[in-house]
Design a protein around this motif. Sequence first.
Motif, PDB file in Angstrom:
ATOM      1  N   MET A   1       0.820  -1.209   0.000  1.00 36.73           N
ATOM      2  CA  MET A   1       0.000   0.000   0.000  1.00 36.73           C
ATOM      3  C   MET A   1       0.855   1.261   0.000  1.00 36.73           C
ATOM      4  O   MET A   1       0.535   2.241  -0.686  1.00 36.73           O
ATOM      5  CB  MET A   1      -0.938  -0.025   1.215  1.00 36.73           C
ATOM      6  N   GLU A   2       1.952   1.242   0.723  1.00 38.51           N
ATOM      7  CA  GLU A   2       2.844   2.402   0.742  1.00 38.51           C
ATOM      8  C   GLU A   2       3.466   2.644  -0.634  1.00 38.51           C
ATOM      9  O   GLU A   2       3.582   3.791  -1.079  1.00 38.51           O
ATOM     10  CB  GLU A   2       3.940   2.201   1.790  1.00 38.51           C
ATOM     11  N   ARG A   3       3.859   1.557  -1.317  1.00 37.65           N
ATOM     12  CA  ARG A   3       4.442   1.699  -2.660  1.00 37.65           C
ATOM     13  C   ARG A   3       3.419   2.249  -3.652  1.00 37.65           C
ATOM     14  O   ARG A   3       3.738   3.105  -4.476  1.00 37.65           O
ATOM     15  CB  ARG A   3       4.977   0.353  -3.154  1.00 37.65           C
ATOM     16  N   VAL A   4       2.191   1.732  -3.575  1.00 33.22           N
ATOM     17  CA  VAL A   4       1.147   2.162  -4.506  1.00 33.22           C
ATOM     18  C   VAL A   4       0.791   3.631  -4.294  1.00 33.22           C
ATOM     19  O   VAL A   4       0.703   4.404  -5.259  1.00 33.22           O
ATOM     20  CB  VAL A   4      -0.106   1.271  -4.350  1.00 33.22           C
ATOM     21  N   MET A   5       0.593   4.030  -3.054  1.00 37.48           N
ATOM     22  CA  MET A   5       0.259   5.432  -2.776  1.00 37.48           C
ATOM     23  C   MET A   5       1.425   6.351  -3.122  1.00 37.48           C
ATOM     24  O   MET A   5       1.226   7.477  -3.585  1.00 37.48           O
ATOM     25  CB  MET A   5      -0.138   5.592  -1.310  1.00 37.48           C
TER      26      MET A   5
ATOM     27  N   ILE B   1      -7.078  -3.731  -0.373  1.00 38.31           N
ATOM     28  CA  ILE B   1      -6.580  -5.104  -0.495  1.00 38.31           C
ATOM     29  C   ILE B   1      -7.401  -5.989   0.437  1.00 38.31           C
ATOM     30  O   ILE B   1      -7.606  -5.643   1.606  1.00 38.31           O
ATOM     31  CB  ILE B   1      -5.083  -5.193  -0.138  1.00 38.31           C
ATOM     32  N   GLN B   2      -7.876  -7.107  -0.099  1.00 35.80           N
ATOM     33  CA  GLN B   2      -8.653  -8.051   0.705  1.00 35.80           C
ATOM     34  C   GLN B   2      -7.997  -9.430   0.667  1.00 35.80           C
ATOM     35  O   GLN B   2      -7.659  -9.943  -0.399  1.00 35.80           O
ATOM     36  CB  GLN B   2     -10.081  -8.155   0.175  1.00 35.80           C
TER      37      GLN B   2
ATOM     38  N   LYS C   1      -9.649  -6.873   5.386  1.00 37.73           N
ATOM     39  CA  LYS C   1      -9.632  -5.814   4.390  1.00 37.73           C
ATOM     40  C   LYS C   1      -8.750  -4.671   4.869  1.00 37.73           C
ATOM     41  O   LYS C   1      -8.787  -4.309   6.052  1.00 37.73           O
ATOM     42  CB  LYS C   1     -11.052  -5.295   4.115  1.00 37.73           C
ATOM     43  N   TYR C   2      -8.011  -4.092   3.943  1.00 36.74           N
ATOM     44  CA  TYR C   2      -7.117  -2.976   4.250  1.00 36.74           C
ATOM     45  C   TYR C   2      -7.394  -1.848   3.249  1.00 36.74           C
ATOM     46  O   TYR C   2      -7.471  -2.093   2.040  1.00 36.74           O
ATOM     47  CB  TYR C   2      -5.655  -3.414   4.156  1.00 36.74           C
TER      48      TYR C   2
ATOM     49  N   ILE D   1      -6.689 -13.353  -2.832  1.00 33.14           N
ATOM     50  CA  ILE D   1      -6.199 -11.976  -2.761  1.00 33.14           C
ATOM     51  C   ILE D   1      -6.912 -11.149  -3.823  1.00 33.14           C
ATOM     52  O   ILE D   1      -6.968 -11.525  -4.997  1.00 33.14           O
ATOM     53  CB  ILE D   1      -4.679 -11.915  -2.991  1.00 33.14           C
ATOM     54  N   LYS D   2      -7.474 -10.025  -3.387  1.00 28.85           N
ATOM     55  CA  LYS D   2      -8.104  -9.074  -4.292  1.00 28.85           C
ATOM     56  C   LYS D   2      -7.474  -7.706  -4.085  1.00 28.85           C
ATOM     57  O   LYS D   2      -7.259  -7.285  -2.938  1.00 28.85           O
ATOM     58  CB  LYS D   2      -9.617  -8.989  -4.041  1.00 28.85           C
TER      59      LYS D   2
END
Length: 216
Positions: free
Chosen positions: A146-150, A159-160, A175-176, A206-207
């Motif tokens: 999530m840090e890389r994507v943002m 992300i689930q 879920k995140y 993983i979604k």
Amino acid sequence: MGQKVNPTLMRTGGIFNWKSRWFADKKNYASNVLEDYRLREYLEKKLGNAGLVDVSIKRSISKLTLIIEVARPGVVIGKGGQNLEKIKADIDHIVNTSKIKKEKSRIELKIEEVKKPDLSAKLVAERIIGQLISRYPHRRAVKQAMERVMGAGAKGIKIQLSGRIAGAEISRNEKYFQGSIPTQTLRANIDYYEHPAITRSGYIGIKVWIYKGEIV
């Protein structure tokens, strides 16, 4: 009860184009669909280490065009284009082996580089899958993703994880979220991918949703 739909499928024909673009009559339709499936399956296995993101297939009367989006195009092309020629020969074998001469298609490959691989839901999910299989802590893997994507410029990510997370005896969902994910806005450019991780304890689904902004 909420009605869950695939975010990419819901926007196809609106802001997204179809992955296979061709027309066929009843006689050839089924064989073309099977051929597309075999081509995608082959490219997924062959170009996994090149960071394959997407494959678009276009057909005309005598030509088959494949637009391949990858994170590392140099791996696909190879030294002096040798790897690309090998891939082209394999595709020609899949497509034209059982056809008579006048029905054979000319193969054309177009390799496109994905400028920001951290904004690809498929690559993000595959990275998490690899970490889960190697027994990396799932919360740390998700947080880093999530840090890389943002950091790459996304407006939001979700992300689930579903299944026997961390080897638990009873399956559960986690879920995140970070940022915003407007899943019901049809003009929202949301990249989506789902795939299971086959770990020692069992399957973990993983979604990944990545929101890149609105398309006007």
